[in-house]
Design an enzyme around this catalytic site. Structure first.
Site, short mmCIF file in Angstrom:
data_model
loop_
_atom_site.label_atom_id
_atom_site.label_comp_id
_atom_site.label_asym_id
_atom_site.label_seq_id
_atom_site.Cartn_x
_atom_site.Cartn_y
_atom_site.Cartn_z
N ASP A 1 0.82 -1.22 0.00
CA ASP A 1 0.00 0.00 0.00
C ASP A 1 0.85 1.27 0.00
O ASP A 1 0.31 2.38 0.13
CB ASP A 1 -0.89 0.03 1.25
CG ASP A 1 -2.15 -0.82 1.09
OD1 ASP A 1 -2.76 -0.79 0.00
OD2 ASP A 1 -2.52 -1.51 2.06
N GLU B 1 -0.05 9.77 0.58
CA GLU B 1 -0.71 10.77 1.42
C GLU B 1 -0.83 10.33 2.87
O GLU B 1 -0.87 11.17 3.78
CB GLU B 1 -2.12 11.03 0.88
CG GLU B 1 -2.95 11.89 1.82
CD GLU B 1 -4.36 12.11 1.31
OE1 GLU B 1 -4.64 13.24 0.91
OE2 GLU B 1 -5.17 11.17 1.33
N ASP B 2 -0.88 9.02 3.10
CA ASP B 2 -1.21 8.56 4.45
C ASP B 2 -0.06 8.63 5.44
O ASP B 2 -0.28 8.54 6.64
CB ASP B 2 -1.74 7.11 4.37
CG ASP B 2 -3.12 7.07 3.73
OD1 ASP B 2 -3.90 8.00 3.96
OD2 ASP B 2 -3.39 6.12 2.98
N ARG C 1 0.81 -1.17 7.50
CA ARG C 1 1.30 0.02 6.81
C ARG C 1 2.25 0.84 7.67
O ARG C 1 2.86 1.80 7.18
CB ARG C 1 0.11 0.90 6.37
CG ARG C 1 -0.84 0.19 5.41
CD ARG C 1 -1.69 1.16 4.64
NE ARG C 1 -0.86 2.13 3.93
CZ ARG C 1 -1.33 3.20 3.33
NH1 ARG C 1 -2.62 3.44 3.34
NH2 ARG C 1 -0.53 4.05 2.72
N ARG D 1 -8.67 4.14 11.30
CA ARG D 1 -7.21 4.26 11.13
C ARG D 1 -6.58 5.37 11.99
O ARG D 1 -5.39 5.32 12.29
CB ARG D 1 -6.88 4.56 9.66
CG ARG D 1 -7.35 3.49 8.69
CD ARG D 1 -6.58 2.20 8.88
NE ARG D 1 -6.98 1.20 7.92
CZ ARG D 1 -6.53 1.12 6.66
NH1 ARG D 1 -5.64 1.99 6.24
NH2 ARG D 1 -6.95 0.17 5.86
N HIS E 1 -11.55 6.84 5.18
CA HIS E 1 -10.96 8.03 5.79
C HIS E 1 -11.93 9.21 5.68
O HIS E 1 -12.87 9.17 4.88
CB HIS E 1 -9.68 8.43 5.03
CG HIS E 1 -8.52 7.51 5.21
ND1 HIS E 1 -7.88 6.90 4.16
CD2 HIS E 1 -7.88 7.09 6.33
CE1 HIS E 1 -6.87 6.17 4.62
NE2 HIS E 1 -6.85 6.26 5.94
N CYS F 1 -5.19 10.22 -2.10
CA CYS F 1 -4.23 9.37 -1.39
C CYS F 1 -2.98 9.06 -2.19
O CYS F 1 -1.98 8.62 -1.64
CB CYS F 1 -4.89 8.09 -0.93
SG CYS F 1 -5.75 7.21 -2.21
C1 CIR Z 1 -5.46 1.07 2.76
O1 CIR Z 1 -6.44 0.40 3.05
O2 CIR Z 1 -4.75 1.60 3.60
C2 CIR Z 1 -5.13 1.27 1.29
N1 CIR Z 1 -5.44 0.10 0.56
C3 CIR Z 1 -5.89 2.45 0.74
C4 CIR Z 1 -5.47 3.75 1.36
C5 CIR Z 1 -6.17 4.92 0.76
N2 CIR Z 1 -5.70 6.12 1.33
C6 CIR Z 1 -6.36 7.26 1.31
O3 CIR Z 1 -7.50 7.32 0.86
N3 CIR Z 1 -5.76 8.32 1.86
#
Ligand code: CIR
Length: 253
Positions: A61, A66-67, A86, A131, A161, A248
């Site tokens: 991932d 962005e995360d 992650r 999260r 999110h 993201c």
């Molecule tokens: C997750 O579940 O963490 C990733 N597959 C998707 C993250 C998407 N992130 C976001 O919208 N900021």
């Protein structure tokens, strides 16, 4: 705010092993690379210098850059993802961040993912979600309070999110999914509500006066066409299969 840079990362060959709750079928590697390349090209067409990092083995991932960090003009914050698979991604983002800002970090027991962070000028909204916990949200609130940002935590009622369901689209205006339409923290804004069967259309990115929007949501598109702003539709099918959206895929600054 005008952006000059974005940090992205290529999806790796193991991207389909990433987390997802979507039931849209198996994603296609060649197609996600094509969609990712179109996304990068769109950012470049708007004048941004885009860094494209290599995939990180073992972190399927990690292309959701962005995360793992929050960038404001004043500070860079390394997050602490709530998804255990992650968390290690943060070790691979620091060297790509601009060196011009002081660096802060979200500390345990806080968790925070950038998808839960919406900043509109000096207002910080942080989604408390599966999260991002209240400690992580409050830590970011404190860090940015030092730079004059007002902070409001917002319970995330649906979706992964906060920004799965809301984006800032034009002066004083938010695009929200029906789940967030009644959110009173947003009452100072005009709210455009996407139709219930087009909820993913709420995730858009305003970049230097143009709005990147996901393709395939004609009713939401018609609402956005009433704004005096260029729209850039992008095909996001393979990214959506992995629970991702437009925001993201990059860290913008
Ligand atoms: C997750 O579940 O963490 C990733 N597959 C998707 C993250 C998407 N992130 C976001 O919208 N900021």
């Amino acid at each position: 705010m005008n952006f000059t840079h974005a940090i992205t990362r290529l999806p790796g060959p193991d991207f389909a092993q990433g987390l997802t709750t979507a039931a849209f079928g198996a994603p296609d590697y060649e197609l996600i690379l094509t969609q990712h390349a179109a996304y990068v090209a769109a950012l470049r067409s708007l004048g941004l210098e885009v860094t494209v990092l290599d995939p990180v083995t073992g972190y399927p991932d990690a292309y959701f850059t962005e995360d793992v960090a929050i960038l404001t003009p004043e500070v860079a914050v390394i997050t602490r993802p709530g998804a255990p698979t992650r968390r290690g991604e943060i070790d691979f983002i620091e060297t790509a961040l601009p060196k011009s800002r002081p660096l802060a970090r979200i500390q345990p027991p806080g968790t925070l993912e950038g998808g839960d962070v919406l900043i509109v000028e000096r207002q910080l909204f942080v989604g408390v979600s599966a999260r991002t916990n209240r400690s992580g949200a409050d830590q970011l609130g404190q860090i940015l309070a030092a730079y004059g940002y007002a902070y409001a935590p917002i319970p995330v009622p649906a979706g992964l999110h906060l920004k799965s369901s809301v984006s800032y689209v034009i002066e004083n205006t938010l695009l929200v999914s029906p789940a967030l339409a009644a959110c009173r923290e947003f009452n100072a804004f005009n709210k455009l509500i996407v139709p219930p069967n087009e909820a993913p259309a709420a995730n858009t990115i305003l970049v230097n006066g143009s709005l990147l929007v996901p393709q395939g949501y004609p009713l939401a598109y018609r609402i956005l066409q009433t704004l005096d702003i260029p729209l850039i539709p992008l095909n996001m099918t393979e990214i959506q299969k992995m629970d991702g959206g437009l925001t993201c895929l990059s860290l913008r600054y």
